[in-house]
Design a protein around this motif. Sequence first.
Motif, PDB file in Angstrom:
ATOM      1  N   TYR A  12     -52.317 -35.049 101.845  1.00  0.00           N
ATOM      2  CA  TYR A  12     -51.166 -35.860 101.460  1.00  0.00           C
ATOM      3  C   TYR A  12     -49.902 -35.133 101.874  1.00  0.00           C
ATOM      4  CZ  TYR A  12     -47.446 -37.980  98.771  1.00  0.00           C
ATOM      5  OH  TYR A  12     -46.270 -38.578  98.421  1.00  0.00           O
ATOM      6  N   VAL A  13     -48.965 -35.886 102.451  1.00  0.00           N
ATOM      7  CA  VAL A  13     -47.632 -35.342 102.751  1.00  0.00           C
ATOM      8  C   VAL A  13     -46.593 -36.335 102.252  1.00  0.00           C
ATOM      9  CG1 VAL A  13     -48.303 -33.933 104.734  1.00  0.00           C
ATOM     10  CG2 VAL A  13     -47.697 -36.330 105.087  1.00  0.00           C
ATOM     11  N   PRO A  14     -45.440 -35.876 101.811  1.00  0.00           N
ATOM     12  CA  PRO A  14     -44.396 -36.789 101.330  1.00  0.00           C
ATOM     13  C   PRO A  14     -43.927 -37.732 102.438  1.00  0.00           C
ATOM     14  CG  PRO A  14     -43.932 -34.520 100.670  1.00  0.00           C
ATOM     15  CD  PRO A  14     -45.060 -34.466 101.651  1.00  0.00           C
ATOM     16  N   ASP A  15     -43.381 -38.871 102.042  1.00  0.00           N
ATOM     17  CA  ASP A  15     -42.887 -39.857 103.004  1.00  0.00           C
ATOM     18  C   ASP A  15     -41.590 -39.407 103.681  1.00  0.00           C
ATOM     19  OD1 ASP A  15     -44.961 -41.636 102.450  1.00  0.00           O
ATOM     20  OD2 ASP A  15     -43.850 -42.572 100.799  1.00  0.00           O
ATOM     21  N   ASN A  16     -40.850 -38.538 103.027  1.00  0.00           N
ATOM     22  CA  ASN A  16     -39.522 -38.142 103.502  1.00  0.00           C
ATOM     23  C   ASN A  16     -39.613 -37.220 104.723  1.00  0.00           C
ATOM     24  OD1 ASN A  16     -36.702 -37.707 103.554  1.00  0.00           O
ATOM     25  ND2 ASN A  16     -36.909 -35.900 102.228  1.00  0.00           N
ATOM     26  N   VAL A  17     -39.264 -37.755 105.901  1.00  0.00           N
ATOM     27  CA  VAL A  17     -39.304 -36.998 107.151  1.00  0.00           C
ATOM     28  C   VAL A  17     -37.936 -36.359 107.401  1.00  0.00           C
ATOM     29  CG1 VAL A  17     -39.651 -37.117 109.647  1.00  0.00           C
ATOM     30  CG2 VAL A  17     -41.029 -38.552 108.131  1.00  0.00           C
ATOM     31  N   VAL A  18     -37.938 -35.053 107.667  1.00  0.00           N
ATOM     32  CA  VAL A  18     -36.700 -34.326 107.962  1.00  0.00           C
ATOM     33  C   VAL A  18     -36.806 -33.758 109.381  1.00  0.00           C
ATOM     34  CG1 VAL A  18     -35.189 -32.411 107.300  1.00  0.00           C
ATOM     35  CG2 VAL A  18     -36.364 -33.754 105.531  1.00  0.00           C
ATOM     36  N   THR A  19     -35.985 -34.268 110.281  1.00  0.00           N
ATOM     37  CA  THR A  19     -36.029 -33.839 111.677  1.00  0.00           C
ATOM     38  C   THR A  19     -35.159 -32.617 111.904  1.00  0.00           C
ATOM     39  OG1 THR A  19     -34.147 -35.193 112.357  1.00  0.00           O
ATOM     40  CG2 THR A  19     -36.331 -36.247 112.356  1.00  0.00           C
ATOM     41  N   ASN A  20     -35.316 -32.009 113.069  1.00  0.00           N
ATOM     42  CA  ASN A  20     -34.444 -30.887 113.426  1.00  0.00           C
ATOM     43  C   ASN A  20     -32.988 -31.327 113.486  1.00  0.00           C
ATOM     44  OD1 ASN A  20     -36.726 -29.305 113.635  1.00  0.00           O
ATOM     45  ND2 ASN A  20     -36.875 -29.489 115.861  1.00  0.00           N
ATOM     46  N   ASP A  21     -32.753 -32.535 113.956  1.00  0.00           N
ATOM     47  CA  ASP A  21     -31.378 -33.049 114.004  1.00  0.00           C
ATOM     48  C   ASP A  21     -30.800 -33.201 112.603  1.00  0.00           C
ATOM     49  OD1 ASP A  21     -31.282 -33.172 116.766  1.00  0.00           O
ATOM     50  OD2 ASP A  21     -32.032 -35.239 116.843  1.00  0.00           O
ATOM     51  N   ASP A  22     -31.644 -33.559 111.642  1.00  0.00           N
ATOM     52  CA  ASP A  22     -31.185 -33.643 110.251  1.00  0.00           C
ATOM     53  C   ASP A  22     -30.717 -32.274 109.764  1.00  0.00           C
ATOM     54  OD1 ASP A  22     -31.765 -36.367 110.006  1.00  0.00           O
ATOM     55  OD2 ASP A  22     -33.825 -35.979 109.350  1.00  0.00           O
ATOM     56  N   LEU A  23     -31.462 -31.241 110.097  1.00  0.00           N
ATOM     57  CA  LEU A  23     -31.096 -29.885 109.673  1.00  0.00           C
ATOM     58  C   LEU A  23     -29.817 -29.415 110.357  1.00  0.00           C
ATOM     59  CD1 LEU A  23     -34.555 -28.049 109.550  1.00  0.00           C
ATOM     60  CD2 LEU A  23     -33.286 -29.111 107.680  1.00  0.00           C
ATOM     61  N   SER A  24     -29.609 -29.861 111.576  1.00  0.00           N
ATOM     62  CA  SER A  24     -28.410 -29.437 112.321  1.00  0.00           C
ATOM     63  C   SER A  24     -27.127 -29.938 111.668  1.00  0.00           C
ATOM     64  CB  SER A  24     -28.476 -29.932 113.767  1.00  0.00           C
ATOM     65  OG  SER A  24     -28.307 -31.337 113.831  1.00  0.00           O
ATOM     66  N   LYS A  25     -27.249 -30.910 110.764  1.00  0.00           N
ATOM     67  CA  LYS A  25     -26.071 -31.447 110.078  1.00  0.00           C
ATOM     68  C   LYS A  25     -25.660 -30.596 108.884  1.00  0.00           C
ATOM     69  CE  LYS A  25     -27.396 -36.129 111.436  1.00  0.00           C
ATOM     70  NZ  LYS A  25     -27.945 -37.440 110.971  1.00  0.00           N
ATOM     71  N   ILE A  26     -26.568 -29.692 108.441  1.00  0.00           N
ATOM     72  CA  ILE A  26     -26.249 -28.873 107.271  1.00  0.00           C
ATOM     73  C   ILE A  26     -26.263 -27.378 107.575  1.00  0.00           C
ATOM     74  CG2 ILE A  26     -27.050 -30.599 105.619  1.00  0.00           C
ATOM     75  CD1 ILE A  26     -29.654 -29.023 105.354  1.00  0.00           C
ATOM     76  N   MET A  27     -26.636 -27.011 108.793  1.00  0.00           N
ATOM     77  CA  MET A  27     -26.620 -25.600 109.181  1.00  0.00           C
ATOM     78  C   MET A  27     -26.419 -25.507 110.691  1.00  0.00           C
ATOM     79  SD  MET A  27     -30.705 -24.597 108.942  1.00  0.00           S
ATOM     80  CE  MET A  27     -30.915 -25.170 107.258  1.00  0.00           C
ATOM     81  N   ASP A  28     -26.052 -24.330 111.148  1.00  0.00           N
ATOM     82  CA  ASP A  28     -25.798 -24.121 112.574  1.00  0.00           C
ATOM     83  C   ASP A  28     -27.122 -23.928 113.300  1.00  0.00           C
ATOM     84  OD1 ASP A  28     -24.779 -23.614 115.056  1.00  0.00           O
ATOM     85  OD2 ASP A  28     -24.002 -21.599 114.574  1.00  0.00           O
ATOM     86  N   THR A  29     -27.694 -25.026 113.715  1.00  0.00           N
ATOM     87  CA  THR A  29     -28.952 -24.996 114.465  1.00  0.00           C
ATOM     88  C   THR A  29     -29.034 -26.269 115.285  1.00  0.00           C
ATOM     89  OG1 THR A  29     -31.335 -24.616 114.284  1.00  0.00           O
ATOM     90  CG2 THR A  29     -30.369 -26.143 112.703  1.00  0.00           C
ATOM     91  N   ASN A  30     -30.095 -26.388 116.090  1.00  0.00           N
ATOM     92  CA  ASN A  30     -30.276 -27.605 116.870  1.00  0.00           C
ATOM     93  C   ASN A  30     -31.751 -27.757 117.225  1.00  0.00           C
ATOM     94  OD1 ASN A  30     -30.744 -26.322 119.643  1.00  0.00           O
ATOM     95  ND2 ASN A  30     -28.707 -25.501 119.126  1.00  0.00           N
ATOM     96  N   ASP A  31     -32.090 -28.942 117.680  1.00  0.00           N
ATOM     97  CA  ASP A  31     -33.487 -29.270 117.980  1.00  0.00           C
ATOM     98  C   ASP A  31     -34.079 -28.313 119.016  1.00  0.00           C
ATOM     99  OD1 ASP A  31     -35.827 -31.190 117.920  1.00  0.00           O
ATOM    100  OD2 ASP A  31     -35.250 -31.363 120.020  1.00  0.00           O
ATOM    101  N   GLU A  32     -33.346 -28.030 120.061  1.00  0.00           N
ATOM    102  CA  GLU A  32     -33.854 -27.152 121.125  1.00  0.00           C
ATOM    103  C   GLU A  32     -34.133 -25.752 120.597  1.00  0.00           C
ATOM    104  OE1 GLU A  32     -32.594 -25.564 125.608  1.00  0.00           O
ATOM    105  OE2 GLU A  32     -31.152 -26.672 124.375  1.00  0.00           O
ATOM    106  N   TRP A  33     -33.223 -25.222 119.797  1.00  0.00           N
ATOM    107  CA  TRP A  33     -33.364 -23.864 119.235  1.00  0.00           C
ATOM    108  C   TRP A  33     -34.630 -23.770 118.384  1.00  0.00           C
ATOM    109  CZ3 TRP A  33     -33.587 -21.264 114.556  1.00  0.00           C
ATOM    110  CH2 TRP A  33     -33.242 -19.900 114.571  1.00  0.00           C
ATOM    111  N   ILE A  34     -34.875 -24.771 117.543  1.00  0.00           N
ATOM    112  CA  ILE A  34     -36.021 -24.745 116.646  1.00  0.00           C
ATOM    113  C   ILE A  34     -37.324 -24.933 117.414  1.00  0.00           C
ATOM    114  CG2 ILE A  34     -37.151 -25.900 114.703  1.00  0.00           C
ATOM    115  CD1 ILE A  34     -34.333 -26.653 113.701  1.00  0.00           C
ATOM    116  N   GLN A  35     -37.350 -25.908 118.317  1.00  0.00           N
ATOM    117  CA  GLN A  35     -38.586 -26.160 119.066  1.00  0.00           C
ATOM    118  C   GLN A  35     -38.961 -24.986 119.960  1.00  0.00           C
ATOM    119  OE1 GLN A  35     -39.973 -29.825 120.662  1.00  0.00           O
ATOM    120  NE2 GLN A  35     -38.175 -30.958 119.940  1.00  0.00           N
TER     121      GLN A  35
END
Length: 338
Positions: A12-35
Amino acid sequence: MYTSRIIGLGHYVPDNVVTNDDLSKIMDTNDEWIQERTGIKERRFAVKGTEDTTSGMGVKAAKIAIERAGIDKDDIDFIIFATLSPDYYFPGPGVMVQKELDIKTVGALDVRNQCSGFVYAISVADQFIKTGMYKNILVIGSELHSHGLDMTTRGRGVSVIFGDGAGAAVLTRSDDNSRGILSTHLHSQGEHAEELALTAPGMGTRWVNDILKDHDNGEEDTSYFPLMNGQFVFKNAVVRFSEVIMEGLMQNGLNKGDIDMLIPHQANLRIAQFIQKKFGLSDDQVYNNIMRYGNTTAASIPIALTEAWQEGKINEGDTVVLAAFGSGFTWGSVIIKW
């Protein structure tokens, strides 16, 4: 001596999906850096105030596993719950599962071996069954990381990695020695414990009163956030993964070419890819889902094992290898003839 066999899997996993782009809105990061560093594209975060607690998610995964096992909940003789994020400091979530599933009075054991938790829990269940003490054991790995992460730029090196979820397995006694869990292998190296740790609250460090006192004085205490020496952990992980997989294969007279499916702990896609290349395995012989869920610690192997089985990637007679490395340092492997 009996053999233990996995007869039911669920996740089981929660329904709430959090993408890398979502995180980039609250911290200095980005999809490319994380992947680039982890292989993660998204993860699931439990919503506060819902039933998606550590034990709650474990219960949901367990119900699926029990149904697929074709047994009644009261056929369960023992519960083993692996987690680093229990609902309460005490009691542990094992008894919460027994309550919520309304299972008869049985033993409930909590395993605190972090990323290696499910492998350790499977090993304990295997021994209980092989000695004849219990017949049907429910093993759960569940984690709720998101509520305890430092979701700022300061904590991004750790916080972008983790996600929430749960997986479960039902093990049963079997007289067929040609199938089931062939062997388990467990190790630890406590000298590196603080290279990947969460040190507070803790009796030997900073307790709740210390944290509250600092908060009242306007000071920020980061000791209640997880700390990780990423490069050091990575270097040790690739070595220990290889060692413990080979240890299991050799004990059973197997070699690299006998592996039909490797389910590694989903810590970092780069680690899994390194091990895959070293063992000469194809993409069809290694199951990874960290791209979708992040690192769910003790839940990562049972979630991945369940998905691989659901997708028809594991079949009767296959040699399946589970392997994990994590905080402690602890690591281990399980060799299974499906």
